[in-house]
Design a protein around this motif. Structure first.
Motif, PDB file in Angstrom:
ATOM      1  N   ILE A  90      10.869  96.158  41.320  1.00  0.00           N
ATOM      2  CA  ILE A  90      11.979  96.116  40.360  1.00  0.00           C
ATOM      3  C   ILE A  90      13.145  96.977  40.842  1.00  0.00           C
ATOM      4  O   ILE A  90      14.310  96.578  40.755  1.00  0.00           O
ATOM      5  CB  ILE A  90      11.498  96.573  38.969  1.00  0.00           C
ATOM      6  CG1 ILE A  90      10.490  95.564  38.408  1.00  0.00           C
ATOM      7  CG2 ILE A  90      12.677  96.742  38.013  1.00  0.00           C
ATOM      8  CD1 ILE A  90       9.816  96.030  37.132  1.00  0.00           C
ATOM      9  N   GLN A  91      12.834  98.168  41.361  1.00  0.00           N
ATOM     10  CA  GLN A  91      13.904  99.035  41.865  1.00  0.00           C
ATOM     11  C   GLN A  91      14.677  98.343  42.981  1.00  0.00           C
ATOM     12  O   GLN A  91      15.901  98.424  43.042  1.00  0.00           O
ATOM     13  CB  GLN A  91      13.315 100.350  42.377  1.00  0.00           C
ATOM     14  CG  GLN A  91      12.791 101.264  41.289  1.00  0.00           C
ATOM     15  CD  GLN A  91      12.220 102.546  41.875  1.00  0.00           C
ATOM     16  OE1 GLN A  91      12.953 103.479  42.198  1.00  0.00           O
ATOM     17  NE2 GLN A  91      10.906 102.589  42.037  1.00  0.00           N
ATOM     18  N   LYS A 144       1.465  98.973  34.365  1.00  0.00           N
ATOM     19  CA  LYS A 144       1.272  98.068  35.501  1.00  0.00           C
ATOM     20  C   LYS A 144       0.197  97.029  35.204  1.00  0.00           C
ATOM     21  O   LYS A 144       0.312  95.874  35.613  1.00  0.00           O
ATOM     22  CB  LYS A 144       0.896  98.867  36.752  1.00  0.00           C
ATOM     23  CG  LYS A 144       2.018  99.736  37.302  1.00  0.00           C
ATOM     24  CD  LYS A 144       1.533 100.484  38.533  1.00  0.00           C
ATOM     25  CE  LYS A 144       2.614 101.386  39.105  1.00  0.00           C
ATOM     26  NZ  LYS A 144       2.131 102.124  40.292  1.00  0.00           N
ATOM     27  N   GLN A 145      -0.840  97.441  34.491  1.00  0.00           N
ATOM     28  CA  GLN A 145      -1.911  96.507  34.164  1.00  0.00           C
ATOM     29  C   GLN A 145      -1.414  95.394  33.252  1.00  0.00           C
ATOM     30  O   GLN A 145      -1.852  94.245  33.355  1.00  0.00           O
ATOM     31  CB  GLN A 145      -3.069  97.253  33.508  1.00  0.00           C
ATOM     32  CG  GLN A 145      -4.335  96.419  33.343  1.00  0.00           C
ATOM     33  CD  GLN A 145      -5.508  97.239  32.876  1.00  0.00           C
ATOM     34  OE1 GLN A 145      -5.343  98.363  32.416  1.00  0.00           O
ATOM     35  NE2 GLN A 145      -6.707  96.690  32.999  1.00  0.00           N
ATOM     36  N   ARG A 146      -0.488  95.730  32.344  1.00  0.00           N
ATOM     37  CA  ARG A 146       0.065  94.719  31.432  1.00  0.00           C
ATOM     38  C   ARG A 146       0.996  93.755  32.149  1.00  0.00           C
ATOM     39  O   ARG A 146       1.258  92.660  31.650  1.00  0.00           O
ATOM     40  CB  ARG A 146       0.824  95.402  30.288  1.00  0.00           C
ATOM     41  CG  ARG A 146      -0.047  96.161  29.307  1.00  0.00           C
ATOM     42  CD  ARG A 146       0.697  96.443  28.015  1.00  0.00           C
ATOM     43  NE  ARG A 146       1.924  97.209  28.212  1.00  0.00           N
ATOM     44  CZ  ARG A 146       1.988  98.538  28.232  1.00  0.00           C
ATOM     45  NH1 ARG A 146       0.861  99.239  28.070  1.00  0.00           N
ATOM     46  NH2 ARG A 146       3.129  99.163  28.403  1.00  0.00           N
ATOM     47  N   HIS A 147       1.525  94.180  33.300  1.00  0.00           N
ATOM     48  CA  HIS A 147       2.500  93.360  34.021  1.00  0.00           C
ATOM     49  C   HIS A 147       2.048  93.192  35.470  1.00  0.00           C
ATOM     50  O   HIS A 147       2.511  93.909  36.372  1.00  0.00           O
ATOM     51  CB  HIS A 147       3.881  94.014  33.973  1.00  0.00           C
ATOM     52  CG  HIS A 147       4.439  94.172  32.596  1.00  0.00           C
ATOM     53  ND1 HIS A 147       5.145  93.177  31.955  1.00  0.00           N
ATOM     54  CD2 HIS A 147       4.376  95.221  31.722  1.00  0.00           C
ATOM     55  CE1 HIS A 147       5.504  93.606  30.749  1.00  0.00           C
ATOM     56  NE2 HIS A 147       5.048  94.839  30.595  1.00  0.00           N
ATOM     57  N   PRO A 148       1.140  92.250  35.734  1.00  0.00           N
ATOM     58  CA  PRO A 148       0.667  92.030  37.106  1.00  0.00           C
ATOM     59  C   PRO A 148       1.835  91.737  38.048  1.00  0.00           C
ATOM     60  O   PRO A 148       2.799  91.048  37.680  1.00  0.00           O
ATOM     61  CB  PRO A 148      -0.257  90.819  36.973  1.00  0.00           C
ATOM     62  CG  PRO A 148      -0.707  90.843  35.537  1.00  0.00           C
ATOM     63  CD  PRO A 148       0.461  91.374  34.771  1.00  0.00           C
ATOM     64  N   LEU A 149       1.736  92.265  39.220  1.00  0.00           N
ATOM     65  CA  LEU A 149       2.824  92.156  40.193  1.00  0.00           C
ATOM     66  C   LEU A 149       3.216  90.714  40.457  1.00  0.00           C
ATOM     67  O   LEU A 149       4.408  90.377  40.504  1.00  0.00           O
ATOM     68  CB  LEU A 149       2.407  92.840  41.500  1.00  0.00           C
ATOM     69  CG  LEU A 149       3.375  92.708  42.675  1.00  0.00           C
ATOM     70  CD1 LEU A 149       4.733  93.309  42.344  1.00  0.00           C
ATOM     71  CD2 LEU A 149       2.790  93.379  43.917  1.00  0.00           C
ATOM     72  N   GLY A 150       2.232  89.830  40.624  1.00  0.00           N
ATOM     73  CA  GLY A 150       2.550  88.434  40.923  1.00  0.00           C
ATOM     74  C   GLY A 150       3.400  87.781  39.853  1.00  0.00           C
ATOM     75  O   GLY A 150       4.307  87.001  40.143  1.00  0.00           O
ATOM     76  N   ASP A 151       3.117  88.122  38.574  1.00  0.00           N
ATOM     77  CA  ASP A 151       3.901  87.560  37.474  1.00  0.00           C
ATOM     78  C   ASP A 151       5.343  88.063  37.517  1.00  0.00           C
ATOM     79  O   ASP A 151       6.290  87.301  37.286  1.00  0.00           O
ATOM     80  CB  ASP A 151       3.266  87.946  36.132  1.00  0.00           C
ATOM     81  CG  ASP A 151       1.894  87.323  35.948  1.00  0.00           C
ATOM     82  OD1 ASP A 151       1.569  86.377  36.669  1.00  0.00           O
ATOM     83  OD2 ASP A 151       1.141  87.812  35.073  1.00  0.00           O
ATOM     84  N   VAL A 152       5.510  89.351  37.794  1.00  0.00           N
ATOM     85  CA  VAL A 152       6.853  89.927  37.846  1.00  0.00           C
ATOM     86  C   VAL A 152       7.644  89.337  39.016  1.00  0.00           C
ATOM     87  O   VAL A 152       8.834  89.026  38.890  1.00  0.00           O
ATOM     88  CB  VAL A 152       6.774  91.464  37.962  1.00  0.00           C
ATOM     89  CG1 VAL A 152       8.153  92.076  38.150  1.00  0.00           C
ATOM     90  CG2 VAL A 152       6.099  92.053  36.726  1.00  0.00           C
TER      91      VAL A 152
END
Length: 351
Positions: free
Chosen positions: A75-76, A14-22
């Motif tokens: 994502i789900q 999760k740290q590697r993929h911040p929610l805002g970016d996803v």
């Protein structure tokens, strides 16, 4: 992928993929670059931008449909996959390259991402006094409330206010609060009053303000709903009289305001998520009437909450055909009597 074989460090992922970016990679345009960002919800039809991403908690919540969660939940929900597949997709996605702030990693631009929200009851109480004063001086906001079925005595009793969008920071500064404390409260968002142009509703614990939500008065104010970041309360729970044997559970902010203005014991779920928490909070109430919105999400939430409460305690209040929610009845002169008829029908079913 077999769920039993997952050995991924979820926190690091999760740290590697911040929610805002996803979220933005999925095509949702988010406004702002601070701790709280908003856009049009991808999970239901809207044009107002109720979908909110919190950078400090890495969680999202939509004030329109009630969907919420973390990056894997997102994502789900968007891809229609289970948790193992969501993890696999996030693992295989390249981390977004975030532009560095001109002020550097420790500069002022990065501060909104690290400052936690502080439920500062003393400061929030001072802010509500400012909003209540502004409501007193805004005839337009008072007319809006009256049109929604909230007269002046009810507005006063419920502690409602109006945020003009001007003067809050000066008010709080003059009351002795420093800038850091004001910013930590969450009341100022991207340099502006979070609730500017909104009716402001306090949630009280005792006589102290612990949470605020707002609903836009003017059509140009987007999103239409706002709330302080962090966990949402069961709105109105602390206002219920201890011996009250029954309570009405509504879905939205104005549903609760209307029921309370009518003098009925009521709480608001503030969406259609978190029914387990809501059920726990209603322990001791012998009868719970579920008056959720007349749509699929409302029906599903009522069914879930009813199952948690049990058939001997919960009864669904069926609104008349063509009525979308309790708040809609608040705009009608006969709305209270119509709702009481629906409530009585639900009560007869409980016998």
């Amino acid at each position: 992928m077999n769920a039993a074989r997952i050995t991924v460090d979820i926190a690091a992922l999760k740290q590697r993929h911040p929610l805002g970016d996803v979220v933005e990679a999925a095509g949702v345009k988010l406004r702002g670059r601070g701790r709280v960002r908003q856009g049009v919800c991808p999970f239901h039809e809207e044009s107002e931008g109720s979908f909110t991403v919190y950078a400090d908690t890495q969680k999202f919540y939509c004030f329109g449909c009630g969907e919420g969660g973390d990056v894997l939940d997102f994502i789900q929900r968007t891809d229609g996959v289970d948790l193992p597949e969501a993890i696999r997709r996030l693992e295989n996605a390249a981390p977004a390259r975030r532009p560095s702030s001109p002020a550097g990693p420790a500069g002022p631009a990065s501060a909104p991402h690290t400052l936690p929200t502080d439920r500062d009851a003393t400061l929030l109480g001072a802010a509500m006094r400012c909003y209540q004063r502004q409501l007193h001086h805004s005839e337009a906001a008072q007319r809006y409330l009256a049109a929604r079925g909230i007269d002046a005595p009810a507005a006063h009793r419920l502690g409602l206010g109006y945020a003009s969008g001007h003067g809050l920071r000066d008010w709080l500064t003059q009351a002795g609060f420093d800038d850091r404390r004001i910013l930590r409260s969450g009341l100022i968002c991207d340099g502006r009053d979070r609730f500017g142009g909104m009716i402001v509703v306090p949630d009280l614990v005792g006589n102290r303000v612990h949470w605020l939500a707002g609903r836009a008065v003017w059509p140009e104010v987007l999103p239409r709903f706002q709330a302080l970041p962090g966990p949402k309360p069961v709105l109105g729970l602390s206002r219920l009289a201890a011996p009250t044997p029954w309570v009405v559970v509504a879905e939205g902010l104005f549903d609760w305001l209307v029921l309370s203005a009518w003098g009925l014991p009521a709480v608001a779920a503030l969406g259609t998520q978190g029914m387990d928490k809501l059920a726990s909070s209603l322990q001791g109430r012998q009868r719970v009437f579920l008056a959720f919105d007349a749509d699929q999400a409302g029906s599903d939430a009522a069914r879930q909450l009813g199952a948690l409460l049990g058939p001997h305690r919960a009864r669904v209040v069926t609104l008349p055909a063509g009525v979308g929610d309790v708040a809609e009845l608040g705009t009608r002169p006969d709305g209270r009597s119509i709702f009481l008829d629906s409530l009585q029908r639900a009560a007869r079913l409980a016998r």
